[in-house]
Enzyme design. Structure first.
Site, PDB file in Angstrom:
ATOM      1  N   ALA A   1       1.118  -1.354  -0.173  1.00 36.81           N
ATOM      2  CA  ALA A   1      -0.175   0.057  -0.220  1.00 36.81           C
ATOM      3  C   ALA A   1       1.234   1.154   0.367  1.00 36.81           C
ATOM      4  O   ALA A   1       0.560   2.636  -0.582  1.00 36.81           O
ATOM      5  CB  ALA A   1      -0.715  -0.254   1.037  1.00 36.81           C
ATOM      6  N   GLU A   2       2.021   1.171   0.800  1.00 35.80           N
ATOM      7  CA  GLU A   2       2.523   2.448   0.749  1.00 35.80           C
ATOM      8  C   GLU A   2       3.851   2.394  -0.602  1.00 35.80           C
ATOM      9  O   GLU A   2       3.124   3.520  -1.114  1.00 35.80           O
ATOM     10  CB  GLU A   2       3.917   1.896   1.984  1.00 35.80           C
TER      11      GLU A   2
ATOM     12  N   SER B   1       2.019  -5.137 -16.661  1.00 34.29           N
ATOM     13  CA  SER B   1       1.551  -5.232 -15.006  1.00 34.29           C
ATOM     14  C   SER B   1       0.079  -4.895 -15.675  1.00 34.29           C
ATOM     15  O   SER B   1       0.598  -4.789 -16.848  1.00 34.29           O
ATOM     16  CB  SER B   1       2.614  -3.931 -14.801  1.00 34.29           C
ATOM     17  N   LEU B   2       0.026  -4.533 -14.624  1.00 37.54           N
ATOM     18  CA  LEU B   2      -1.942  -4.009 -14.793  1.00 37.54           C
ATOM     19  C   LEU B   2      -2.054  -2.650 -14.137  1.00 37.54           C
ATOM     20  O   LEU B   2      -1.606  -2.126 -12.803  1.00 37.54           O
ATOM     21  CB  LEU B   2      -2.571  -5.949 -13.852  1.00 37.54           C
TER      22      LEU B   2
ATOM     23  N   GLU C   1     -10.808 -12.749 -11.971  1.00 36.65           N
ATOM     24  CA  GLU C   1     -10.239 -14.136 -11.077  1.00 36.65           C
ATOM     25  C   GLU C   1      -9.271 -13.411  -9.594  1.00 36.65           C
ATOM     26  O   GLU C   1      -9.124 -12.523  -9.993  1.00 36.65           O
ATOM     27  CB  GLU C   1      -8.894 -14.545 -12.188  1.00 36.65           C
TER      28      GLU C   1
ATOM     29  N   LYS D   1      -6.404 -12.037  -7.646  1.00 39.54           N
ATOM     30  CA  LYS D   1      -5.428 -11.740  -7.980  1.00 39.54           C
ATOM     31  C   LYS D   1      -3.623 -11.795  -6.962  1.00 39.54           C
ATOM     32  O   LYS D   1      -4.268 -11.785  -5.580  1.00 39.54           O
ATOM     33  CB  LYS D   1      -5.275 -10.407  -7.500  1.00 39.54           C
TER      34      LYS D   1
ATOM     35  N   ASP E   1      -1.118 -13.330  -4.621  1.00 37.08           N
ATOM     36  CA  ASP E   1       0.252 -12.539  -4.235  1.00 37.08           C
ATOM     37  C   ASP E   1       1.201 -13.853  -4.536  1.00 37.08           C
ATOM     38  O   ASP E   1       1.677 -14.291  -3.587  1.00 37.08           O
ATOM     39  CB  ASP E   1       0.385 -11.745  -3.113  1.00 37.08           C
TER      40      ASP E   1
ATOM     41  N   ARG F   1       8.847 -12.388 -14.514  1.00 36.59           N
ATOM     42  CA  ARG F   1       8.686 -11.369 -15.481  1.00 36.59           C
ATOM     43  C   ARG F   1      10.539 -10.690 -15.746  1.00 36.59           C
ATOM     44  O   ARG F   1       9.924  -9.878 -16.738  1.00 36.59           O
ATOM     45  CB  ARG F   1       7.867 -10.866 -14.740  1.00 36.59           C
TER      46      ARG F   1
ATOM     47  N   TYR G   1      -0.199 -21.303 -11.057  1.00 41.27           N
ATOM     48  CA  TYR G   1      -2.009 -21.756 -10.819  1.00 41.27           C
ATOM     49  C   TYR G   1      -1.520 -20.500 -12.635  1.00 41.27           C
ATOM     50  O   TYR G   1      -1.203 -19.348 -12.985  1.00 41.27           O
ATOM     51  CB  TYR G   1      -2.259 -20.555 -10.789  1.00 41.27           C
TER      52      TYR G   1
ATOM     53  N   LYS H   1      -8.351  -3.295  -6.157  1.00 40.37           N
ATOM     54  CA  LYS H   1      -7.379  -4.169  -4.391  1.00 40.37           C
ATOM     55  C   LYS H   1      -7.902  -3.699  -3.849  1.00 40.37           C
ATOM     56  O   LYS H   1      -9.182  -3.338  -3.651  1.00 40.37           O
ATOM     57  CB  LYS H   1      -6.370  -3.449  -5.419  1.00 40.37           C
TER      58      LYS H   1
ATOM     59  N   CYS I   1       2.686  -6.088  37.996  1.00 41.91           N
ATOM     60  CA  CYS I   1       1.591  -5.399  38.208  1.00 41.91           C
ATOM     61  C   CYS I   1       1.360  -4.242  37.797  1.00 41.91           C
ATOM     62  O   CYS I   1       0.762  -3.298  38.331  1.00 41.91           O
ATOM     63  CB  CYS I   1       0.534  -6.878  38.832  1.00 41.91           C
TER      64      CYS I   1
ATOM     65  N   CYS J   1      -2.632  -4.546  39.993  1.00 42.99           N
ATOM     66  CA  CYS J   1      -2.284  -4.382  41.688  1.00 42.99           C
ATOM     67  C   CYS J   1      -0.655  -4.265  41.960  1.00 42.99           C
ATOM     68  O   CYS J   1      -1.153  -4.228  43.327  1.00 42.99           O
ATOM     69  CB  CYS J   1      -2.769  -6.605  42.113  1.00 42.99           C
TER      70      CYS J   1
ATOM     71  N   CYS K   1       2.381 -12.278  36.512  1.00 40.65           N
ATOM     72  CA  CYS K   1       1.231 -11.392  37.800  1.00 40.65           C
ATOM     73  C   CYS K   1       1.420 -12.198  39.137  1.00 40.65           C
ATOM     74  O   CYS K   1       1.217 -13.571  38.465  1.00 40.65           O
ATOM     75  CB  CYS K   1      -0.033 -10.067  38.029  1.00 40.65           C
TER      76      CYS K   1
ATOM     77  N   CYS L   1      -5.634 -10.038  42.833  1.00 42.50           N
ATOM     78  CA  CYS L   1      -5.070  -8.584  41.261  1.00 42.50           C
ATOM     79  C   CYS L   1      -6.397  -9.209  40.877  1.00 42.50           C
ATOM     80  O   CYS L   1      -7.667 -10.085  40.527  1.00 42.50           O
ATOM     81  CB  CYS L   1      -3.925 -10.050  40.656  1.00 42.50           C
TER      82      CYS L   1
END
Length: 543
Positions: free
Chosen positions: A42-43, A90-91, A123, A125, A127, A146, A236, A327, A421, A424, A439, A445
């Site tokens: 995602a980054e 790529s897509l 289909e 996707k 990974d 690729r 696949y 995605k 703890c 307590c 603890c 406690c």
């Protein structure tokens, strides 16, 4: 202009474009060539889309070496190069329903059909690692990665070890097989195989793989194919790149079914869909199934089914106009660790919980994540203030999976196990050889009291209906219950006087407590919460 999270914008557009290209190229090299992903997908997607937007607004600044003008990265030096006669493109990505609807509208307009309902193939996707398989007269000839889309790596010897890749195509007569067939597909590592592989790596004192995709890529890039043969990899098929000597079916879906008859694996979830509404329904259905599939997917790929329409639509520089990847919400995201708090369980075990800057991951906003124990904190080298990667898959509890040490601020502080703890104040003790610290307060406690009562009342134990988490908290906090035995001393007026409890509710809870006296001995022993005594042990003791 969007800004990639946590990184400054350069003073000029040209400087910003240059910085984006350099960072994306570095991440791509670490991901595809070194098999050492530096950031979540995602980054990377955020930075890539910012670069796309800037280049679209300033086309005079586009250069041939931009990541937007290429697919992957250069191949490893340890393998022979393979030039792809037909590039492995790529897509384009859709990150929302609206973007998918816009894609469908563009496709229909290019095909000249206002209001046209198109047939697509949907289909999963997968990974994993994209590969190309070449067959000549039905016999497996070569496999390649690729690479950069134009040139890949020759991994023939490694692919030959995969049982899901036929060394000879099936067919009743050799003359009915294609003279040449190039199939594209994905090599993945199932979750069960990944866990077993990492366990072997752990026992051997070797580096663990970050995720199944990373493990699949590393397995295919072994110079010794005997190592690849020990790895649980599966192939696949998802497309036909070239076919000579026989006539192809007229649609993508029928082509996939034909590949099945030749002995090539095609994902069982592939489906034909009529119109964009069916695509959205498929997306929602697959997203619900995702956690139970046994292998990683990160979205859905949609392709126009008709090969004639695909040809009519054509390509842009790096992607086909007739396909798009929709995605899923990211399962990994980067956020900041604000603090670590310690929860006390039924047996006194202290469990660290990460308090995070809220971040949207896996379809929900996450502000807490599990850290398991102090060993995990030390393995991660976790500090308060760190930039961390949070992972969430389906309904699984979010966890901190990695630390971005290069982003650590100077003010960051290491995480320290408390000596007493937090509930307590009793001393915390960690037995030699155990990963868990506990603890020592026992039932003085309040946290252990609450967890013991909740376990005792749970469905698989005494099954006391109405004695939920909130009511247990109130009973312990108001000193009405200090142990499970106190439940059987409660009276109607005590319960009826509590907030949100009337006489009828109180009577129902007391009736459920009374009914619990009739459960059998095995469930009673299990309900006591004795360490190491689960349901099976409780049954054995009772017998």
């Amino acid at each position: 202009m969007s800004v990639a999270r946590g990184w400054p914008v350069s003073e000029t557009v040209a400087d910003r474009i240059r910085a984006l290209r350099e960072q994306l190229s570095d991440w791509s090299y670490r991901y595809y060539v070194l098999d050492e992903p530096a950031v979540p997908d995602a980054e990377y997607d955020r930075w890539f889309r910012e670069l796309q937007d800037l280049e679209q607004a300033h086309p005079d600044l586009i250069s041939p070496d931009s990541p937007t003008q290429r697919v992957g990265d250069r191949p490893l030096d340890g393998f022979a190069e393979v030039a792809h006669d037909i590039p492995m493109l790529s897509l384009d990505n859709a990150f929302s329903d609206d973007e998918l609807i816009a894609f469908d509208r563009r496709v229909c307009e290019r095909l000249g059909g206002d209001g046209l309902t198109l047939t697509y193939v949907a289909e999963p996707k997968l990974d994993g690692l994209a590969v190309s398989l070449l067959y000549r007269q039905g016999v497996f000839l070569r496999a390649a990665t690729r690479g950069d889309g134009s040139t890949g790596e020759d991994i023939t010897a490694n692919i030959r070890t995969l049982k899901s890749v036929p060394l000879r195509l099936r067919g009743d007569a050799p003359e009915l097989l294609p003279e040449l067939l190039e199939v594209r597909g994905e090599v993945v590592m199932p979750h069960a195989g990944f866990e077993a592989l990492n366990e072997r790596q752990r026992q051997a004192g070797l580096k663990l793989f970050a995720n199944p995709r990373n493990a699949a890529a590393g397995s295919l890039r072994q110079l010794d194919a005997r190592i690849t043969a020990t790895r649980p990899l599966e192939f696949y098929a998802y497309s036909i790149a070239r076919c000579e000597g026989v006539e192809l079916p007229p649609s993508h879906f029928d082509g996939l079914q034909w590949l099945r008859t030749l002995g090539l694996r095609v994902n069982s979830l592939v489906a034909r869909c009529e119109g964009v509404s069916a695509l959205l329904a498929f997306y929602q259905s697959l997203q619900q199934q995702r956690a139970g599939l046994g292998y990683d997917i990160d979205g859905v790929v949609y392709k126009v089914d008709s090969l004639a329409q695909q040809q009519q639509l054509g390509f842009v520089s790096r992607a086909p106009r007739w396909a798009i990847a929709h995605k899923f919400p990211a399962q990994e995201e980067i956020t900041e660790l604000w603090d670590v708090e310690w929860q006390v369980g039924r047996t006194g075990a202290l469990t660290p919980v990460a308090r995070l800057e809220p971040v949207f991951v896996g379809g929900v906003t996450v502000s807490n994540a599990t850290l398991h124990n102090m060993d995990e904190i030390q393995r991660l080298d976790l500090h308060i203030g760190d930039a961390v990667v949070v992972h969430r898959a389906g309904d699984v509890i979010p966890k901190v999976s990695a630390v971005l040490a290069e982003r650590r601020p100077a003010s960051a502080q290491p995480v320290v196990m408390p000596s007493h703890c937090p509930v307590c104040g009793s001393e915390v003790f960690r037995a030699e050889g155990e990963a868990v610290a506990r603890c020592t307060g026992g039932l003085i406690c309040a946290a252990q009291q609450k967890e013991a009562v909740r376990h005792f009342a749970s469905r698989r134990a005494m099954d006391i209906e109405g004695l939920g988490e909130r009511l247990v908290d109130v009973l312990v906090d108001q000193k009405l219950v200090a142990s499970v035995a106190d439940l059987y001393r409660l009276e109607t007026d005590q319960l009826a006087g509590l907030e949100r409890m009337g006489e009828k509710s109180a009577a129902n809870v007391l009736a459920a407590i009374e009914a619990s006296k009739q459960v059998g001995l095995p469930r009673f022993l299990f309900a006591l919460g004795i360490r190491e005594v689960g349901e099976a042990t409780a049954l054995a003791l009772a017998n």
